[in-house]
Scaffold this motif. Sequence first.
Motif, PDB file in Angstrom:
ATOM      1  N   GLY A 139       0.811  -1.201   0.000  1.00 40.07           N
ATOM      2  CA  GLY A 139       0.000   0.000   0.000  1.00 40.07           C
ATOM      3  C   GLY A 139       0.846   1.253   0.000  1.00 40.07           C
ATOM      4  N   PHE A 140       0.161   2.388   0.005  1.00 37.94           N
ATOM      5  CA  PHE A 140       0.829   3.694  -0.029  1.00 37.94           C
ATOM      6  C   PHE A 140       0.191   4.597   1.024  1.00 37.94           C
ATOM      7  CE2 PHE A 140       1.350   1.760  -4.129  1.00 37.94           C
ATOM      8  CZ  PHE A 140       2.678   1.995  -4.449  1.00 37.94           C
ATOM      9  N   LEU A 141       0.997   5.518   1.533  1.00 41.83           N
ATOM     10  CA  LEU A 141       0.588   6.407   2.611  1.00 41.83           C
ATOM     11  C   LEU A 141       0.107   7.739   2.057  1.00 41.83           C
ATOM     12  CD1 LEU A 141       0.407   7.222   5.620  1.00 41.83           C
ATOM     13  CD2 LEU A 141       2.822   7.897   5.484  1.00 41.83           C
ATOM     14  N   SER A 142      -1.072   8.171   2.508  1.00 40.78           N
ATOM     15  CA  SER A 142      -1.610   9.477   2.130  1.00 40.78           C
ATOM     16  C   SER A 142      -2.562   9.936   3.223  1.00 40.78           C
ATOM     17  CB  SER A 142      -2.351   9.410   0.789  1.00 40.78           C
ATOM     18  OG  SER A 142      -2.989  10.645   0.515  1.00 40.78           O
ATOM     19  N   HIS A 143      -2.354  11.169   3.711  1.00 41.23           N
ATOM     20  CA  HIS A 143      -3.214  11.745   4.732  1.00 41.23           C
ATOM     21  C   HIS A 143      -4.346  12.587   4.145  1.00 41.23           C
ATOM     22  CE1 HIS A 143      -0.778  10.391   8.068  1.00 41.23           C
ATOM     23  NE2 HIS A 143       0.307  10.922   7.524  1.00 41.23           N
ATOM     24  N   GLY A 144      -4.477  12.568   2.807  1.00 41.46           N
ATOM     25  CA  GLY A 144      -5.532  13.350   2.190  1.00 41.46           C
ATOM     26  C   GLY A 144      -5.268  14.840   2.176  1.00 41.46           C
ATOM     27  N   LEU A 145      -3.980  15.222   2.264  1.00 40.26           N
ATOM     28  CA  LEU A 145      -3.620  16.638   2.213  1.00 40.26           C
ATOM     29  C   LEU A 145      -3.531  17.119   0.780  1.00 40.26           C
ATOM     30  CD1 LEU A 145      -0.827  16.590   4.948  1.00 40.26           C
ATOM     31  CD2 LEU A 145      -3.246  17.137   5.240  1.00 40.26           C
ATOM     32  N   ALA A 146      -3.547  18.433   0.621  1.00 42.27           N
ATOM     33  CA  ALA A 146      -3.450  18.993  -0.720  1.00 42.27           C
ATOM     34  C   ALA A 146      -2.101  18.677  -1.351  1.00 42.27           C
ATOM     35  CB  ALA A 146      -3.660  20.513  -0.661  1.00 42.27           C
ATOM     36  N   SER A 147      -1.075  18.479  -0.525  1.00 43.34           N
ATOM     37  CA  SER A 147       0.258  18.180  -1.056  1.00 43.34           C
ATOM     38  C   SER A 147       0.436  16.715  -1.423  1.00 43.34           C
ATOM     39  CB  SER A 147       1.312  18.567  -0.009  1.00 43.34           C
ATOM     40  OG  SER A 147       1.083  17.874   1.219  1.00 43.34           O
ATOM     41  N   ASP A 148      -0.495  15.858  -1.025  1.00 45.48           N
ATOM     42  CA  ASP A 148      -0.371  14.433  -1.350  1.00 45.48           C
ATOM     43  C   ASP A 148      -0.652  14.201  -2.834  1.00 45.48           C
ATOM     44  OD1 ASP A 148       0.246  13.868   1.248  1.00 45.48           O
ATOM     45  OD2 ASP A 148      -1.812  13.392   1.815  1.00 45.48           O
ATOM     46  N   ALA A 149       0.059  13.227  -3.382  1.00 46.78           N
ATOM     47  CA  ALA A 149      -0.084  12.957  -4.821  1.00 46.78           C
ATOM     48  C   ALA A 149      -1.448  12.380  -5.152  1.00 46.78           C
ATOM     49  CB  ALA A 149       1.024  12.011  -5.283  1.00 46.78           C
ATOM     50  N   VAL A 150      -1.999  11.562  -4.246  1.00 47.25           N
ATOM     51  CA  VAL A 150      -3.270  10.898  -4.501  1.00 47.25           C
ATOM     52  C   VAL A 150      -4.213  11.203  -3.338  1.00 47.25           C
ATOM     53  CG1 VAL A 150      -4.412   8.665  -4.794  1.00 47.25           C
ATOM     54  CG2 VAL A 150      -2.187   9.074  -5.837  1.00 47.25           C
ATOM     55  N   PRO A 151      -5.449  11.550  -3.599  1.00 51.74           N
ATOM     56  CA  PRO A 151      -6.380  11.840  -2.497  1.00 51.74           C
ATOM     57  C   PRO A 151      -6.673  10.593  -1.681  1.00 51.74           C
ATOM     58  CG  PRO A 151      -7.537  11.802  -4.589  1.00 51.74           C
ATOM     59  CD  PRO A 151      -6.064  11.739  -4.915  1.00 51.74           C
ATOM     60  N   SER A 152      -6.930  10.799  -0.398  1.00 50.71           N
ATOM     61  CA  SER A 152      -7.247   9.701   0.510  1.00 50.71           C
ATOM     62  C   SER A 152      -8.389  10.139   1.409  1.00 50.71           C
ATOM     63  CB  SER A 152      -6.020   9.325   1.357  1.00 50.71           C
ATOM     64  OG  SER A 152      -6.379   8.386   2.353  1.00 50.71           O
ATOM     65  N   ARG A 153      -9.485   9.420   1.332  1.00 46.83           N
ATOM     66  CA  ARG A 153     -10.667   9.793   2.107  1.00 46.83           C
ATOM     67  C   ARG A 153     -10.502   9.378   3.560  1.00 46.83           C
ATOM     68  NH1 ARG A 153     -15.936   7.443   2.721  1.00 46.83           N
ATOM     69  NH2 ARG A 153     -15.301   5.670   1.437  1.00 46.83           N
ATOM     70  N   ALA A 154     -10.997  10.209   4.476  1.00 47.35           N
ATOM     71  CA  ALA A 154     -10.933   9.900   5.898  1.00 47.35           C
ATOM     72  C   ALA A 154     -11.968   8.849   6.257  1.00 47.35           C
ATOM     73  CB  ALA A 154     -11.146  11.169   6.725  1.00 47.35           C
ATOM     74  N   GLY A 155     -11.892   8.352   7.500  1.00 45.54           N
ATOM     75  CA  GLY A 155     -12.866   7.390   7.992  1.00 45.54           C
ATOM     76  C   GLY A 155     -12.325   5.972   7.986  1.00 45.54           C
ATOM     77  N   HIS A 156     -12.967   5.109   8.754  1.00 43.36           N
ATOM     78  CA  HIS A 156     -12.580   3.697   8.790  1.00 43.36           C
ATOM     79  C   HIS A 156     -13.809   2.804   8.900  1.00 43.36           C
ATOM     80  CE1 HIS A 156     -12.609   5.263  12.954  1.00 43.36           C
ATOM     81  NE2 HIS A 156     -13.079   4.070  13.286  1.00 43.36           N
ATOM     82  N   GLY A 157     -14.949   3.303   8.391  1.00 41.18           N
ATOM     83  CA  GLY A 157     -16.136   2.465   8.335  1.00 41.18           C
ATOM     84  C   GLY A 157     -16.006   1.379   7.284  1.00 41.18           C
ATOM     85  N   ALA A 158     -17.026   0.542   7.193  1.00 43.36           N
ATOM     86  CA  ALA A 158     -16.978  -0.587   6.263  1.00 43.36           C
ATOM     87  C   ALA A 158     -16.798  -0.121   4.826  1.00 43.36           C
ATOM     88  CB  ALA A 158     -18.254  -1.422   6.405  1.00 43.36           C
ATOM     89  N   ASP A 159     -17.442   1.005   4.441  1.00 38.05           N
ATOM     90  CA  ASP A 159     -17.301   1.483   3.069  1.00 38.05           C
ATOM     91  C   ASP A 159     -15.885   1.937   2.775  1.00 38.05           C
ATOM     92  OD1 ASP A 159     -17.595   3.541   4.898  1.00 38.05           O
ATOM     93  OD2 ASP A 159     -18.370   4.927   3.388  1.00 38.05           O
ATOM     94  N   ARG A 160     -15.228   2.554   3.768  1.00 40.27           N
ATOM     95  CA  ARG A 160     -13.852   3.019   3.546  1.00 40.27           C
ATOM     96  C   ARG A 160     -12.884   1.850   3.473  1.00 40.27           C
ATOM     97  NH1 ARG A 160      -9.857   4.163   1.787  1.00 40.27           N
ATOM     98  NH2 ARG A 160      -8.440   5.920   2.225  1.00 40.27           N
ATOM     99  N   ILE A 161     -13.102   0.808   4.256  1.00 37.79           N
ATOM    100  CA  ILE A 161     -12.234  -0.370   4.197  1.00 37.79           C
ATOM    101  C   ILE A 161     -12.422  -1.100   2.864  1.00 37.79           C
ATOM    102  CG2 ILE A 161     -11.658  -2.537   5.325  1.00 37.79           C
ATOM    103  CD1 ILE A 161     -10.912  -0.016   6.901  1.00 37.79           C
TER     104      ILE A 161
END
Length: 771
Positions: free
Chosen positions: A461-483
Amino acid sequence: MTRLSRSVVGDILVLSALSLIGVLGYETSFGDLNFLLAAFGGLAVGTLAAVAGSLWRLGVLTTVLLGLAGYFLLGTPFTMPGAGTFVVLPSLESIVGLAFGAVFGWADIVTIGTPVEAPYYVAAVPYFAAWVVSLVGTMLVTRWLVRRRTALRSSVLLIGPILLYVSGILLGTDEAYFAGVRGVTFAVLALVWIAWRRGATVEASGEGAQRLRKQKLAGTAIVVAGAIAVGTLAGAALAPVTPDRFVLREEIVPPFDPLEFPSPLAGFRKYTKTLAETPLFEVTGLEPGDTIRLATMDSYTGRLWNVAGPDDVGAEGGGYAIVGESLPEPLLASLGSRREVEVEVAGYDDVWIPMAGYGSSLQLLDDETAAREGDLRYNPAAGTAVLTSGLGDGARYRLDARIQEEPELEELIDVPVASLTLPVVANSPDVVAAKADEFVGDAASPIEQLRNIERALKTGGFLSHGLASDAVPSRAGHGADRIIELFTRSQMVGDEEQYASAMALMARHLGYPARVVMGFAPEVPAEGGSVEVTGGDITAWVEVPFEGVGWISFRPTPDQVDVPQEQTPKPKSEPQPQVRQPPRAEEIEDDLLTTVEIDETEDDRDEAFAVPGWVWVVVGVVGIPLAIVFLPILAVALMKRRRRRMRLKGANDRRAAAAWEELIDRYAELGFEPPERGTRLQSARMLERQAAEQGLDHSGANGSPGEQPTEPVRLASLAATIDRDVFGGTEVSDEVVTARWTEADAATAAVYAAAGRIRRAISRYRIRSRR
């Protein structure tokens, strides 16, 4: 003043010894024998008060009052010397603590984690218990038992020490404190004393009486010795190896419910985005590689991980109980090196206390936080603490802790996962089970399976905090839909929140009791020293317990942040055969253009009706204050107008009475206080008296302020006139109704004119309707 006989002194000493044996059971609650000072103090104060009352021939009530005075005046050095004046003198805080301890300490002691050290008044429990038993017991010895020394009366005196013995069991823990030794000693001393009292009542004299008493004592001693021997042998043969003791703290659920607070993991992105550069707190005493534990979550609902509530926590979950400075040790842990950590809070504001390792003591240093030490709760199984009133800027505390040892992979190959009961995971996605089976591979042992899952997530996998500087967007949350999104995308992208949640769910699918831990991982320099922790140091990991070892951590979050972009191959162009194009026709340039008429009327219309910006500024600056001032006046005026119109309807006698109601309401809106109940004449006299006291006259002209007053309008005469109209029995004409309303309006206008501008202005905002 009378003297105490030797037999009375002996009885008092026996009761004191039995009470002391009973109160020793409190050791399991307090963890050491420091509470004995409070118990000794209670025995001494209660006994001395009862003895003084007997020697000075005081009444029962006077003796009890003397005992109460001694309880509050002498209890400070025995229970809470730190709260006293010069240690030994009582203060307001210590007196309040002695009162609170006697009333509320019993409930607190069974909800506080052992060893009990907080709240500050909890030491008053053994002090109060020993004081009550000694005061009542000594009064019975000196006033009741001396009249007739029988075995039955001596047995009644044993009730107090027995209650102390039972309270030590109920308020303690499931680990008894020398139960056999204390029980045998208590029984022997009580039986021998009763036998002695029984022997003292023998009706004989001289050598015969002494010989008979000795024989009875010897016989009693033989019977007691035989009972002890038989009981010891039978107990060793028949008693269970691990007896199940009934204690109140096992039956009472601690009042703290973690579900009342938001899930800590749900606010993970707040730290990485909003507080990434904000200093949260400063820590000293850490070593390189140490992490700070914030919250341990073992319950999953399909939407989020959270701390299990008191109804869901298992026997091994521990639960959050009130603690003092000393913290209980975890049941499952291999604790290694020690840390002495001191934390000073800056920008952190939450109920969860940052901890390092598993704490052994926690001391609140600043006065404001220390004053709320009763809000401190600790879960030894999770290694996390809570201050329910919240940590704030400037809070300081000192933590003594030990770090969990984590053996290497080879040392855990043959170690099974501990069998613990954690809350059931609900609504876990099916893709989690499929990926868990895929990542485990051919691994057989639990540690190999878990390390395979950790490695697959970390490297795939790859690390992304969903910041504007990140190369790829990453949505927050850890519900079933996010997993599901984490595993179904072409590349796994997320941060600690998603990867730790996913691995914990995979471990639960395999049947392992995993939990998610949220905390901070600051960079600690090799030389140690102070470390400033910011929101960017937030992290999360997974822990799984191994039998006899403790909770082992797993960190499945990848380090790589450069996510490869999905590139779509460009279609190859195929060469086309060249074809001769026909000659271009010569056309007039004007013919190739089509005349288009542009309608500019709409733009002109828009510009004509456009409002300049300064107009909106003026409207906002002037119009809004005017609306705030005059709109309420307009609304109240409309309601008053409607009220007046409704009162002018109906029968004439009712309309005449309504004129008085209108007058009363207008006076009340002006600030007068008409009586809630009373006749019109009583109301009129009260209003006239209030007007006279305030320097207002009742002269009016034609109902409008500002005109010259003509004839005074007296409220009493107006009230009497309206009473005649209503109760006279004659028909009231329209002219009479008009006259009553005119007189009422004149009186109201007169007092309005004399009241002043401020009262008139305030009355415009008031509306009072008498029903």
